[in-house]
Motif scaffolding. Structure first.
Motif, short mmCIF file in Angstrom:
data_model
loop_
_atom_site.label_atom_id
_atom_site.label_comp_id
_atom_site.label_asym_id
_atom_site.label_seq_id
_atom_site.Cartn_x
_atom_site.Cartn_y
_atom_site.Cartn_z
N THR A 33 0.84 -1.14 -0.10
CA THR A 33 -0.01 -0.01 -0.10
C THR A 33 0.80 1.12 0.00
O THR A 33 0.56 2.18 -0.83
CB THR A 33 -0.90 -0.08 1.16
N TYR A 37 0.91 3.94 -2.88
CA TYR A 37 0.53 5.68 -2.53
C TYR A 37 1.73 6.68 -2.79
O TYR A 37 1.37 7.47 -3.56
CB TYR A 37 0.16 5.58 -1.02
N ILE A 553 -5.73 1.12 -2.45
CA ILE A 553 -4.99 1.57 -1.27
C ILE A 553 -6.02 2.49 -0.40
O ILE A 553 -5.50 2.50 1.03
CB ILE A 553 -3.79 2.31 -1.68
N ASP A 554 -6.79 2.97 -1.06
CA ASP A 554 -7.75 4.16 -0.21
C ASP A 554 -8.37 3.52 1.09
O ASP A 554 -8.36 3.93 2.12
CB ASP A 554 -8.52 4.68 -1.25
N LEU A 557 -5.69 2.78 3.52
CA LEU A 557 -5.33 3.73 4.31
C LEU A 557 -6.30 4.44 5.24
O LEU A 557 -5.83 4.99 6.32
CB LEU A 557 -4.80 4.88 3.28
#
Length: 666
Positions: A33, A37, A553-554, A557
C-alpha cells in the motif's frame, strides 16, 4: 442481463450460490500500500514542480522517508490492530466495522443531491405518444401515470420475489456476483437520522405495520397502500392500479375541501443533525400518532412518488434531447424538493405523463444494485391486457378512475398516514423548504448523450478498453475546463469478496497526466499521442484490476488511520502531510455503470462543491453522461464541461484513427 434459467446442460443454481464461497476482503500488505501510495503522488509532485513548489524528486524522497519511518514504527502496530479487527469480523473488516459509518452515516450534509443518486427510466412504449406530448394540466394526475406506477410496482415486487426465492440463475461472470447481500436488503429499508451518526432501520417481518405496503406520496400527503395479498402474493397490476386510483381520489377530495398536505417529508432533505432533532421532537410530542407514522414509513417496501405535473422541456438543451433535461431535474430533486422522502432506500417517481425514474439513499448499497433492479423492472412495457377484467376486451388507456367502474370490487386496503404537528414543527417544515429549495436551485444537473461513437468503436477500431477510454476523456475534459489536474475518484466494485462494496481507482496518474499533456501540445504527433493514450489506458486497466481484487490503497489507508489512538497522542507525518489530503481531493468524482440501454441517464452530486460528479453509461453506439456541479461555484459550469467532454472524445477519435494507422505502417 438476467438469466432466469441456466444455459442448456447446466445445473440450476440458487441466485446466491456463488456468494457463499466468496473469499474475505484482505487487509493488504503494508509495504504494498505504501509503495502504491507514493507512486500515486508522482503526478501531483510533477505539477507542483512546474508551479515552483519544489523539486519532485526531493519532495518524493521526503514522503518515501516518512513511509519508511511509518512502516518500521507505528504503521506496523496499526497494521496488526487492523488485522485483529479483521479476525474479529464475521464477514469483512471494512463493511462490518467502518464503511457505512465513515462514508455515509457520519456525514451531516443533506441527502438531497449531496448523497442520493438518481436513475432515469426509458420511456414505456405502451404509453401513447400524445400523452407525453400533451400531459395532464398542472396539478392533475394522469391515467397513464397510475397505470405505469402500478405496472412498475408489480415488476419491482416480482424482482424482489425472484431474489427472495433465489430463482435468478447466478451467471458468475455477471449476475451472480452483482446480486450480493444488498440486493436482498434494499426493500423495506430506511435510513434513520441520529445526532452525529445515522443508522439503518431493521428489516421488519411481513406481519409488522407497513411491511406489506408501499408508501405513496401525492401532493405531500403520505399513504400506505398494501400491495401483497393475504397469502403474500403480489397483487395483480389492475388491483394495484385501483388502489392507487382510490388514493388519488382521496387526494383530490382533500384538495376540494381546501386542505393542504403537511410536507413532513421535506424534513428528510435537511441537515442530518437538524432532521434528527426534528424527528425526536415529532416522537416526543406525539408518541402514538407520529410513532405510528414513522414506523409505517420506515417499514414499507419502497416509496412511490406520484407527481401531479410533468416538468416541460426547456427551450433549448445541449447534447441531449430537451425532455431528458426536465426528466433529470424532477428525478434528482423535484423542482423544490417536495413530495419525496429522502431516507428511503428506493423511491420510484412517476410524473403525470407516465415519465418515470428512481432516486435512492446511497448507504445500504451502491447504485449498481438498483440499476439491475430497474433494468428488470422496465424490461417489459406495460401489458394493457393486464389492467382489464376481461383481457380479450382490453382498451388502450382504460384506467379505472370512476367509482362506478364495472370492475369487480376491490377492498380498500390503504390508509392515510397522519401526523400530529404543532407550531414549532410547522415552522421547521417551512424553514426546511427554503433550505431544500436552495440546494435544488444550486444544483446544475444535466445529461450528455454522445452519439458519434461508442464502446463498439473503442474496442474494434481504437483497440482500447471502453471504461479506461472514457476516463481518459474525462481527464482531458477536466484539464481543459479547469486548467489544472485533480485527484480523481472512480468507483471500483469489490464484489469478488464477501460483503464487498467499493474501492477507489485513482485515475489521475503519471500516465494519464502524460496523455493529457501530449494532447495539449501541438508539437506532439498523432502517433505519439496514440501511444500515450494506449499507455495511460493500460495503466488504468491495471489500477482497476488491483482495486477490484483487494489490492487498492484508499480503504486500507482509511483503516490504518482509524486504528490511531488519538487519546494516546499517536500521530503520523504521512497522514498529516497536506499532500495526503490533496491526493484525496476528488474534485472529479466518477462512476460507470453498464450500457444502460433501458435508462435515459443516471447521476449523482459532486463530492466537492467546486468539482464535478460524473456518472456514465458506455453503450455500443451511444455514451450517456450524467454531470452535476454547483451554480454557486465560480469555476465550474456543467454545460461548459459537457462541451469539453464532446471536444475531447472527438479529438481522441482523430488521434486513434491517425495514430493507429501510422503505427500500423511501422
Amino acid at each position: 442481463m438476467f438469466a432466469l434459467h441456466p444455459p442448456p446442460g447446466q445445473q440450476r443454481l440458487p441466485t446466491f450460490h456463488h456468494q457463499r464461497s466468496l473469499p474475505r476482503l484482505p487487509v493488504p500488505p503494508l509495504r504494498q500500500t505504501l509503495d502504491k501510495y507514493l507512486k500515486s503522488l508522482e503526478p501531483l509532485l510533477e505539477e507542483g514542480e512546474l508551479a515552483g513548489e519544489g523539486s519532485k524528486n526531493e519532495e518524493l524522497q521526503k514522503r518515501a522517508a516518512w513511509a519508511d519511518e511509518f512502516e518500521k514504527g507505528i504503521g506496523r502496530e496499526l497494521q496488526e490492530r487492523l488485522i485483529d479487527v479483521d479476525r474479529a469480523s464475521q464477514n469483512n473488516w471494512l463493511d462490518d466495522n467502518f464503511w457505512i459509518k465513515k462514508a455515509y452515516h457520519e456525514w451531516r450534509a443533506p441527502l438531497i443531491v449531496h448523497s442520493n443518486w438518481w436513475l432515469l427510466f426509458h420511456s414505456d412504449t405502451s404509453i401513447p405518444a400524445n400523452v407525453a406530448d400533451s400531459p395532464p394540466a398542472q396539478g392533475e394526475f394522469g391515467e397513464w401515470q397510475l397505470r405505469r406506477a402500478a405496472w412498475l410496482t408489480m415488476r419491482f415486487l416480482d424482482f424482489k420475489e425472484k431474489v427472495d426465492r433465489e430463482e435468478i440463475h447466478p451467471d458468475s461472470s455477471r449476475t451472480g456476483l452483482w446480486f450480493n447481500r444488498p440486493a436482498r436488503s434494499v426493500f423495506n429499508l430506511s435510513r434513520i437520522p441520529k445526532t452525529g451518526c445515522d443508522v439503518l432501520s431493521r428489516k421488519p417481518a411481513l406481519k409488522e405495520p407497513g411491511a406489506r405496503s408501499i408508501m405513496v406520496m401525492a401532493k405531500d400527503w403520505v399513504y400506505m397502500v398494501e400491495v401483497l395479498g393475504k397469502d403474500d402474493e403480489i397483487l395483480r397490476p389492475r388491483e394495484i392500479e385501483e388502489r392507487l386510483a382510490e388514493v388519488v381520489r382521496d387526494v383530490e377530495e382533500r384538495v376540494k375541501k381546501g386542505e393542504k398536505g403537511e410536507a413532513v417529508g421535506i424534513l428528510s432533505a435537511d441537515d442530518r443533525d437538524v432532521w434528527a432533532k426534528n424527528r425526536e421532537y415529532l416522537l416526543t410530542m406525539s408518541p402514538v400518532t407520529n410513532r405510528k407514522a414513522l414506523t409505517l414509513v420506515e417499514n414499507c417496501l419502497f416509496a412511490l412518488c406520484l407527481d401531479a405535473y410533468t416538468i416541460p422541456a426547456p427551450s433549448s438543451s445541449n447534447y441531449v434531447p430537451a425532455p431528458i433535461e426536465a426528466h433529470v431535474r424532477n428525478t434528482a430533486t423535484s423542482p423544490d424538493g417536495l413530495n419525496r422522502w429522502y431516507d428511503k432506500t428506493l423511491s420510484v417517481i412517476v410524473e403525470s405523463s407516465g415519465r418515470a425514474g428512481m432516486m435512492g439513499e446511497h448507504s445500504p448499497c451502491d447504485a449498481l444494485i438498483p440499476s439491475i433492479i430497474v433494468d428488470y423492472a422496465v424490461a417489459e412495457p406495460i401489458d394493457v391486457a393486464a389492467f382489464t377484467q376481461n383481457p380479450t376486451k382490453a382498451q388502450t388507456g382504460d384506467v379505472i378512475f370512476d367509482a362506478d367502474t364495472q370492475a369487480e370490487p376491490i377492498s380498500r386496503v390503504w390508509e392515510r398516514v397522519e401526523w400530529e404537528l404543532d407550531g414549532k414543527l410547522k415552522t421547521e417544515i417551512e424553514e426546511a423548504k427554503v433550505r431544500a429549495k436552495a440546494v435544488v436551485d444550486d444544483s446544475e444537473a444535466s445529461q450528455l448523450w454522445f452519439d458519434e461513437y461508442g464502446s463498439d468503436w473503442m474496442k474494434k477500431t481504437a483497440k482500447q478498453s471502453p471504461d479506461a477510454y472514457v476516463q481518459m476523456a474525462l481527464q482531458l475534459a477536466f484539464y481543459k475546463d479547469q486548467g489544472f489536474f485533480s485527484a480523481t475518484y472512480e468507483t471500483a466494485s469489490t464484489r469478488l469478496f464477501a460483503h464487498g462494496r467499493t474501492e477507489v481507482i485513482r485515475t489521475y496518474s503519471t500516465d494519464s497526466r502524460a496523455f493529457v499533456r501530449a494532447m495539449l501540445d501541438p508539437s506532439v504527433s498523432a502517433e505519439d499521442r496514440y501511444k500515450a493514450l494506449s499507455t495511460a489506458i493500460l495503466s488504468h486497466n491495471a489500477f482497476t484490476r488491483e482495486s477490484s481484487t483487494g489490492k487498492g490503497i484508499d480503504r486500507h489507508l482509511m483503516g490504518l488511520r482509524l486504528m490511531l489512538r488519538d487519546n494516546e497522542g499517536e500521530g503520523v507525518k504521512l497522514f498529516t502531510d497536506p499532500l495526503f489530503s490533496k491526493s484525496q481531493e476528488w474534485k472529479l468524482s466518477t462512476s460507470g455503470l453498464s450500457e444502460g440501454s433501458r435508462f435515459h441517464g443516471t447521476g449523482f452530486g459532486t463530492v466537492w462543491p467546486d468539482g464535478y460528479g460524473i456518472n456514465y453509461l458506455a453503450g455500443g453506439e451511444l455514451i450517456k453522461f450524467g454531470v452535476e456541479s454547483k451554480y454557486s461555484a465560480p469555476n465550474t459550469d456543467t454545460q461548459r464541461f459537457k462541451q469539453h467532454v464532446v471536444d475531447s472524445l472527438r479529438e481522441m477519435r482523430q488521434v486513434c484513427e491517425e495514430g493507429a494507422a501510422l503505427s500500423a505502417k511501422l
